[in-house]
Design an enzyme around this catalytic site. Structure first.
Site, PDB file in Angstrom:
ATOM      1  N   CYS A 124       0.789  -1.258  -0.032  1.00 48.38           N
ATOM      2  CA  CYS A 124       0.095   0.072   0.096  1.00 48.38           C
ATOM      3  C   CYS A 124       0.704   1.295   0.056  1.00 48.38           C
ATOM      4  O   CYS A 124       0.544   2.291  -0.672  1.00 48.38           O
ATOM      5  CB  CYS A 124      -1.118  -0.085   1.129  1.00 48.38           C
ATOM      6  SG  CYS A 124      -0.297  -0.085   2.928  1.00 48.38           S
ATOM      7  N   HIS A 147      -2.316   0.456   7.169  1.00 46.84           N
ATOM      8  CA  HIS A 147      -2.417   0.799   5.869  1.00 46.84           C
ATOM      9  C   HIS A 147      -2.072   2.467   5.391  1.00 46.84           C
ATOM     10  O   HIS A 147      -1.791   3.150   6.291  1.00 46.84           O
ATOM     11  CB  HIS A 147      -3.981   0.951   5.516  1.00 46.84           C
ATOM     12  CG  HIS A 147      -4.378   0.836   4.082  1.00 46.84           C
ATOM     13  ND1 HIS A 147      -3.844  -0.175   3.308  1.00 46.84           N
ATOM     14  CD2 HIS A 147      -5.178   1.611   3.457  1.00 46.84           C
ATOM     15  CE1 HIS A 147      -4.481   0.167   1.909  1.00 46.84           C
ATOM     16  NE2 HIS A 147      -5.110   1.209   2.216  1.00 46.84           N
ATOM     17  N   ASP A 164      -8.062   5.828  -2.392  1.00 45.83           N
ATOM     18  CA  ASP A 164      -7.213   4.574  -1.911  1.00 45.83           C
ATOM     19  C   ASP A 164      -6.872   3.759  -3.228  1.00 45.83           C
ATOM     20  O   ASP A 164      -7.479   3.138  -3.469  1.00 45.83           O
ATOM     21  CB  ASP A 164      -7.862   3.648  -0.764  1.00 45.83           C
ATOM     22  CG  ASP A 164      -6.971   2.731  -0.404  1.00 45.83           C
ATOM     23  OD1 ASP A 164      -5.637   2.747  -0.924  1.00 45.83           O
ATOM     24  OD2 ASP A 164      -7.204   1.854   0.439  1.00 45.83           O
TER      25      ASP A 164
END
Lengths: 663, 306
Positions: free
Chosen positions: A416, A460, A476
């Protein structure tokens, strides 16, 4: 003198008792062993083992000079290891090693008792390190064991059977439990951690960091450690909207993101829209000031001692060193009502010069092709989606000076933080204000207690871009490449060829999952009702009973303790009181003799009635006739089986009123 | 009846001076159909006591001096082959030993070999002897007084602990008090006085008195006291083992005899206390060899009368 094997160490201590004591000592010290330096753990175990051997072989103990030298050496060794001899770790290390050395000095009963109290004290020091439920259970068991030894060492001669002493030890500890609960509730709480001595409190813990480089979060998610628990007031948000906001990064040096950003100015005015979501978070200590919350937090309902920064982070006024619980209210939908200040726009579009040139060039190319902000975002996400980008826990190491370029154009494999970093870079290169946000995404629902647990493995990173008229919008990029990560969880997002470390495999057997959920629930309750019982909760709880302030508390504690001792005392008195005399003749006799007691004439327990009467008559000749008659009736009734004499006895007893001798 | 017993005690008291308690215990022992062990140094009147007792009760008396070469036959008797002068026939005739008398004084019983001791103790227990296949009953009031000299250590066979409880009581005489000893020295020889002593009871009266012992009431309250005493000996840390059930029965019987002598129809705790030391002390075995067993008096003091 004799060839018979000795069975005692001293006249106070049986060998068998000492061996049991050593076992209990090991039990009491065991949890500390992993916390001690290796040399000390080994030395302590060696001393205990040697003592057991010495007891069996009846060695003489070292002289006091050697003992003194050993104690000094232990002192020095602890000092060398820790650089100090007080504080949480060094203090405990010193205590443990001295407790072991005390074993060489068990000459007198006093020494044995000192050992007992050392063991009790060591028990309590475990709470300096762990206040989990299992610690309490373990320590209660240890306390029973120590109490058992206390009973045994107070018994002269052959050791009592373990069954007898252990039963009594257990009973004693059980009897002490109500007192323990009472003290727990009533003893005045000190604000701040009672145990955590400040000097040692900064010990490292895994968690989010104030910087982010490629690979950081991928390393973090290997930890199964709990970050916090969330209890929603009503319906929880869907999984893909659970973005727990943590550190926000503005500064980028081409490789690493760091906080930077506008400092502590008031947050942008926003218009909160949609339904409010209320929730309570029980945060594990993370030794930073970061509190986690969902977007966008309602500033009118902030937790106490906290503030919201301009970039929407929730901060505590001081580092979270012990588990805290706080309530927050968030509105997932909002609208910006102001323009982004120029200074902030500059900060959010800044890129390091001459780094990641290909990414910058790509963004500028897209811009020159006439894409607007929304199209830029779409193009980037489309690139992630349609080109050969992979979401992986083990991305190749980006060694060069332009990690974003490397990731975007050659490796195309990342976690991520790679996607968030690359996306934000592209946006900035295209002139769109953007920043990286880290935190936690998702959480596992505990069906037993209907709450969510968020672990380090849920860490994250995502991006936010400023869109005119809408304000900061969360994008995202990971969701583009691995939608499952956001929709479900990490495990489902990883490729089939890639598996999670064992500790993180949550899709094990159903039973295991169930048990785990149950255990977590028990722990949550423990945290909520026991560990969280600090000054605030105590004040709140006791004020319901009208107890306010320290004075009331102390008073209540004294009253409660006095009541408890009073009740126990009464019970003890009742038990000690002689039973009601069943034999009527004996009762009458005692009644009559009681009237002589005022003059100091008391029938001794082993003194027969005839002997007693003779003794009385010697001193009180005037009572002779009356007493002889009374005695005759009594003996006839009680010892000659003439039941009919009892009525006569009753009469005589009623009539028996010896005049008191004036002193 | 009671009067006779008191008279018996009184006339015994004229012979054995200053030993009322021992005389009373001895008489109680006899009434309870028990046997008596007197443990004392020589010359304190053991034999005189035995003689006086038999004389006052009108009983036949035999004395056996125990020595290491004494054989069982010397006590029990022996069959001798002899010719009858009148008929000229020859046959075995049993010559009864000294045991066939109503009062037997076994002097210094611990000098004899265990075999001989056993013969005596067996006869005491069974109240009959079996010699050469024939069982012969012993006379009915049958009372053995055995003496033992505790000072002698060489050449003695101490009675085994297990055989000690064949004796209902063990007493020691002790030196007489000064006044009694003075009288003893001033007045004429006790043995001559003894010869003039008249029986105060007939054997049948004695048997009747013996049968009365069992009729003295022991109420549940008193039995509780007996039990408390017995349990105290069993619990006592200084004792290897406490009193046996047989010892408990002996204690009750001795207390009954004492109560009878006191003229009571029921046993009171004081009666138990009076006989407890004599009945219990020789049955108590110390837990440790080197240490003496706790005294019966100490046990009495430690046990409350229920």
């Amino acid at each position: 003198m004799s060839g018979a094997p000795k069975t005692t160490v001293t006249s106070y201590l049986h060998v068998a008792t000492l061996l049991r004591l050593l076992v209990v000592l090991v039990l009491v010290l065991a949890p500390h062993m992993t916390r001690l330096p290796t040399w000390e753990a080994a030395a302590v175990l060696a001393v205990i083992g040697w003592r057991a051997w010495a007891a069996r072989r009846h060695f003489t103990m070292p002289s006091k000079w050697i003992r003194g030298a050993l104690a000094l050496a232990a002192f020095a060794a602890v000092y060398v290891s820790y650089g100090r001899i007080n504080g949480q770790h060094a203090g405990v290390a010193l205590l443990v090693v001295m407790a072991a050395l005390k074993l060489t000095e068990m000459d007198q009963r006093r020494d044995v008792m000192v050992m007992m109290f050392l063991m009790y004290f060591v028990c309590s020091t475990h709470f300096l390190f762990s206040q989990e439920l299992w610690t309490l259970v373990y320590l209660l068991l240890s306390t029973v064991a120590v109490t058992t030894m206390l009973i045994e060492s107070n018994h002269a001669g052959e050791p009592l059977p373990l069954k007898v002493t252990a039963k009594r030890g257990g009973a004693l500890v059980l009897q002490a439990l109500p007192l323990m609960l009472l003290m727990f509730v009533l003893f005045p709480r000190i604000p701040g951690p009672l145990w955590g001595l400040p000097s040692d409190a900064g010990a490292a813990r895994s968690g989010l960091s104030d910087r982010m480089a490629p690979g950081d979060i991928a390393a973090l998610i290997l930890s199964d450690e709990l970050a916090f628990r969330v209890d929603f007031d009503g319906e929880a948000l869907p999984q893909n909207q659970l973005y727990w906001r943590g550190p926000v990064f503005w500064d980028f040096d081409g490789r690493e993101w760091s906080e930077g950003g506008p400092v502590y100015t008031a947050p942008y005015p926003v218009m909160l829209q949609g339904a409010a979501i209320g929730y309570e978070i029980t945060l594990e200590p993370n030794r930073t000031t970061w509190l986690f919350a969902l977007d966008t937090i309602d500033q009118s309902q902030l937790p106490p001692d906290s503030l919201v920064t301009v970039d929407g982070r929730l901060l505590a006024s001081k580092p979270v060193r012990e588990r805290i619980a706080y309530r927050a209210v968030s509105h997932p939908r909002y609208l910006a009502v102001a323009e982004l200040p120029d200074q902030h726009r500059r900060m959010a579009t800044r890129l390091p010069r001459a780094r990641n040139p290909r990414a910058v060039a790509l963004a500028q190319q897209w811009r020159t092709e006439g894409r607007d902000d929304a199209a830029m975002i779409a193009a980037t996400l489309q690139m992630f989606r349609e080109q050969q980008f992979f979401y992986t826990l083990n991305p190749p190491i980006l060694g060069g000076g332009d990690p974003v370029d490397e990731f975007l154009f050659s490796t195309k494999r990342g976690f991520c933080e790679h996607y968030a970093s690359a996306f934000t870079t592209l946006m900035r290169a295209g002139g769109i204000p953007a920043r990286v946000v880290t935190g936690y995404q998702g959480g596992a629902r505990n069906a037993i207690g209907d709450y969510y647990t968020v672990r380090q493995s849920d860490a994250h990173a995502w991006s936010e871009v400023w869109l005119a008229g809408r304000g900061w919008v969360r994008i995202d990029p990971t969701a583009a490449v691995a939608p499952n990560r956001v929709e479900q969880n990490l495990a489902s997002a990883l490729g089939a060829e890639e598996s999670l470390p064992f500790a993180l495999r949550r899709s094990g057997s159903r039973l295991f999952t169930q048990l785990e959920a149950r255990w977590d629930w028990v722990n949550a309750q423990w945290n909520r009702w026991v560990l969280a019982y600090g000054p605030d909760l105590q004040r709140e709880f006791l004020s319901r009973f009208g107890l306010e302030g320290w004075r009331d508390l102390m008073l209540a504690m004294i009253v409660a303790l006095s009541l408890a001792t009073g009740v126990f005392g009464l019970i003890a008195l009742r038990r000690a009181r002689p039973k009601r005399i069943e034999d009527e003749a004996l009762r009458l006799w005692r009644q009559a003799m009681h009237r002589l007691a005022r003059d100091g004439l008391i029938q001794r327990p082993h003194e027969g009635p005839q002997h007693f009467v003779a003794r009385v008559i010697e001193q009180r000749p005037e009572l002779s006739a009356e007493l002889q008659a009374l005695l005759a009736s009594y003996l006839a009734t009680r010892y000659a089986g003439h039941a009919e004499a009892q009525s006569g006895l009753a009469q005589q007893v009623r009539a028996f009123k010896p005049r008191r001798i004036k002193a | 009846m009671n009067l006779d017993l008191n008279r018996t005690l009184d006339s015994l008291g004229t012979i054995v001076l200053g030993k009322e308690r021992q005389l009373k215990l001895a008489l109680a022992c006899l009434l309870a159909r028990g046997h008596l062990l007197i443990e004392d140094v020589p010359g304190v009147g053991k034999t005189t006591l035995a003689l006086a007792l038999s004389k006052v009760l009108g009983l036949s008396f035999q004395r056996v001096q125990f020595t290491s070469d004494l054989l069982p036959a010397d006590i029990l008797g022996v069959s001798v082959f002899e010719r009858d002068a009148a008929s000229g026939n020859s046959h075995f005739r049993f010559h009864p030993g000294p045991i066939f008398s109503q009062v037997v004084l076994a002097d210094e019983v611990n000098r004899a070999s265990p075999k001989t001791q056993s013969a005596l103790l067996e006869a005491m227990e069974e109240r009959q002897v079996s010699v050469e296949g024939a069982t012969r009953p012993l006379p009915d009031p049958f009372f053995v007084l055995a003496t033992q000299n505790p000072a002698d250590q060489i050449g003695v066979f101490p009675l085994p602990e297990s055989q000690m409880d064949r004796f209902l009581m063990r007493i020691s005489m002790g030196f007489p008090p000064r006044a009694a000893e003075r009288a003893l020295l001033l007045e004429q020889d006790r043995r001559t006085l003894l010869a003039e002593l008249q029986p105060t009871l007939t054997p049948s009266q004695l048997r009747e008195a013996q049968s009365l012992v069992g009729k003295v009431v022991t109420t549940p309250a008193l039995v509780d006291y007996l039990l408390a005493l017995i349990e105290a000996t069993r619990r006592h840390a200084g004792l290897k083992q406490g009193l046996s059930p047989r010892a408990g029965l002996a204690l009750r019987r001795a207390a009954q005899a004492w109560a009878l002598l006191e003229g009571r129809s029921g046993v009171i705790p004081e009666d138990v206390q009076a006989v407890f030391a004599a009945v219990a002390q020789h049955r108590l075995i110390a837990a440790e060899r080197e240490r003496a067993a706790p005294t019966a008096e100490a046990i009495l003091e430690a046990v409350a009368i229920p």
